[in-house]
Design a protein around this motif. Structure first.
Motif, PDB file in Angstrom:
ATOM      1  N   SER A   1      93.018  55.439  72.099  1.00 54.87           N
ATOM      2  CA  SER A   1      93.886  54.274  72.176  1.00 54.87           C
ATOM      3  C   SER A   1      95.148  54.500  71.354  1.00 54.87           C
ATOM      4  N   ASP A   2      96.275  54.042  71.864  1.00 58.51           N
ATOM      5  CA  ASP A   2      97.517  54.100  71.107  1.00 58.51           C
ATOM      6  C   ASP A   2      97.381  53.167  69.903  1.00 58.51           C
ATOM      7  N   ALA A   3      97.504  53.733  68.709  1.00 58.98           N
ATOM      8  CA  ALA A   3      97.248  52.977  67.475  1.00 58.98           C
ATOM      9  C   ALA A   3      98.168  51.776  67.316  1.00 58.98           C
ATOM     10  N   MET A   4      99.441  51.932  67.646  1.00 58.72           N
ATOM     11  CA  MET A   4     100.392  50.817  67.498  1.00 58.72           C
ATOM     12  C   MET A   4     100.053  49.675  68.461  1.00 58.72           C
ATOM     13  N   SER A   5      99.736  50.018  69.696  1.00 59.54           N
ATOM     14  CA  SER A   5      99.375  48.993  70.685  1.00 59.54           C
ATOM     15  C   SER A   5      98.087  48.282  70.283  1.00 59.54           C
ATOM     16  N   ALA A   6      97.108  49.057  69.823  1.00 58.70           N
ATOM     17  CA  ALA A   6      95.834  48.468  69.413  1.00 58.70           C
ATOM     18  C   ALA A   6      96.023  47.532  68.221  1.00 58.70           C
ATOM     19  N   GLN A   7      96.797  47.959  67.231  1.00 57.95           N
ATOM     20  CA  GLN A   7      97.011  47.129  66.047  1.00 57.95           C
ATOM     21  C   GLN A   7      97.749  45.842  66.406  1.00 57.95           C
TER      22      GLN A   7
END
Length: 157
Positions: A72-78
């Motif tokens: 998962s893209d970390a920025m999108s998930a956060q």
């Protein structure tokens, strides 16, 4: 498919996956060996008797996806974790797909959960991992929890 309930004899709580979550996850099943894995985050509520998964998000356009891997893209998930918190939903863990009828956690999956536990500020004692396989019956969904350095499988009732 209706709501699913998972149990593990090591815990007094059960895990419930609401019907709308199962429907959402099913839209992303890997039906062919060359299909890309999909995944995202799980959200819901925790009470003394159960953990209820009420929402799933992802996949995101910037995710790293392949036929045998998903990150998962970390920025999108956060961003999604913060957004869901505004609705009162707790981050419960991760979901992803496998191109197999009965999905099983891989070494990569276990390592990903270990890294998430180390790097996350959680409101829970552990993380859930739901893996969606190709099967349409309850055998096509596997539920795991990761806590205290151990991955535990939960039985679907």
């Amino acid at each position: 498919m209706l709501e699913l309930k998972a149990v593990n004899s090591s815990f007094t709580q059960s895990v419930s996956i609401q019907a709308q979550v199962i429907k959402y996850l099913s839209q992303h099943r890997q039906l062919h060996a060359r299909s890309l894995e999909a995944g995202g985050q799980l959200f819901g509520v925790v009470d003394p008797d159960s953990i209820i998964i009420t929402c799933a998000t992802g996949p995101y356009s910037k995710d790293d996806r392949g036929p045998r891997h998903y990150r998962s893209d970390a920025m999108s998930a956060q961003s999604e974790i913060k957004q869901q918190a505004k609705f009162g939903n707790v981050y419960l863990g991760e979901w992803h797909t496998h191109a197999e009828k009965v999905p099983r956690a891989s070494g990569h999956d276990i390592d990903a959960m270990r890294r998430l536990m180390k790097s996350s500020n959680l409101a829970t004692n552990g993380l859930l991992m739901v893996i969606l396989g190709q099967g349409l019956d309850k055998g096509g969904i596997s539920v795991y929890s990761y806590m205290d350095g151990k991955l535990l499988h939960w039985d679907i009732e």
